[in-house]
Scaffold this active site. Structure first.
Site, mmCIF file in Angstrom:
data_model
loop_
_atom_site.group_PDB
_atom_site.id
_atom_site.type_symbol
_atom_site.label_atom_id
_atom_site.label_comp_id
_atom_site.label_asym_id
_atom_site.label_seq_id
_atom_site.Cartn_x
_atom_site.Cartn_y
_atom_site.Cartn_z
ATOM 1 N N ASP A 45 0.855 -1.332 -0.018
ATOM 2 C CA ASP A 45 0.026 -0.145 -0.248
ATOM 3 C C ASP A 45 0.979 1.268 0.297
ATOM 4 O OD1 ASP A 45 0.932 -0.223 2.403
ATOM 5 O OD2 ASP A 45 -0.795 -0.332 3.436
ATOM 6 N N GLU A 183 8.954 -4.493 10.965
ATOM 7 C CA GLU A 183 9.425 -3.203 10.185
ATOM 8 C C GLU A 183 9.404 -2.029 11.712
ATOM 9 O OE1 GLU A 183 7.386 0.658 7.458
ATOM 10 O OE2 GLU A 183 5.949 -1.156 8.025
#
Length: 265
Positions: A45, A183
């Site tokens: 995204d 992440e």
């Protein structure tokens, strides 16, 4: 090329091979990733910032992701392609999430879906995998929650953060996820999680001890001015492309392009 599957990736993981993942958002990029030996492709995204001009990932829609993922699949038919579930495409209810994940798989040819979140989505991951949809998890820094977290922050610098990452990763594994993205998790925490899990961890900004790495293609190729700390540029693409376009513009204006070589009789 032989089709890459979850089984292919798990065999490489079991052989202790580092897994290489890159984002791609169209047919040209995915074709280049496949030719470059990338193990699997994430249609992230992050397309919101790299291709659509948004400030973050939140405005990206299912329609955006369906279009870009289908293009990536057409460009690299044999690649393993992961569809990134956009903001509010799975958070509302289990039925909404199952429907949207099914649409993603059926209409784009994706091989798996990715969703942000940990233990709170274990039931969803279990239902998706039970229905035959491979799921990649994503914990640590979660860009879709940037409004709640107050910005992009490193995760795991305190005990509470480190414990949360471990709990979430274990919950996703238990629910059936085949891999987990870590992440912007501190390197020591990412190493501990990687050692604890029996599925691959794919790091971005989480150090060298993860089972593999993922990077945004625009960062790898230097296509945008912004350069995250975790990214290494392997090409100053923006400079090279801008120079090429300037040469084209100059030649059109001074009459040296097109020539007979580029014309039809």
């Amino acid at each position: 090329m032989k089709k890459v599957t979850v089984s292919t990736l798990m065999k490489r993981y079991s052989a202790q091979e580092k897994l290489v993942m890159s984002t791609a958002y169209d047919a040209i990029e995915s074709r280049l990733c496949a030719a470059g030996g990338i193990d699997f492709i994430l249609v992230g995204d992050s397309v919101g910032m790299t291709h659509l001009g948004y400030a973050n990932t939140l405005p990206v829609t299912m329609e955006d992701m369906l279009s870009h993922t289908a293009a990536v699949r057409r460009g690299a038919p044999e690649a393993f392609v992961v569809f990134d579930m956009p903001f509010m495409s799975y958070q509302e209810s289990l039925s909404q999430a199952m429907h949207n994940a099914g649409v993603a798989m059926k209409t784009t040819g994706a091989d798996a879906v990715k969703l942000e979140g940990g233990a709170e989505y274990a039931e969803l991951v279990r239902k998706l995998t039970g229905a035959g949809i491979p799921v990649m998890g994503h914990v640590g820094l979660m860009p879709q929650r940037v409004q709640v977290s107050g910005g992009y922050k490193i995760v795991g610098r305190d005990d509470a953060g480190a414990e949360q990452v471990m709990r979430d990763a274990l919950a996703l594994q238990e629910a059936g996820a085949f891999a987990v993205v870590l992440e912007c998790v501190t390197e020591d925490v990412a190493a501990a999680v990687t050692n604890k899990l029996n599925i691959p961890t794919i790091g971005i900004g989480s150090g060298k001890y993860c089972s593999g790495q993922v990077q945004v293609i625009a960062d790898l190729l230097g296509l945008q001015e912004f350069k995250p700390k975790h990214a290494k540029r392997y090409l100053e693409g923006a400079e090279i492309i801008s120079a090429a376009l300037k040469s084209y513009a100059d030649e059109v204006r001074n009459g040296t392009f097109p020539t007979e070589e580029h014309s039809f009789k």
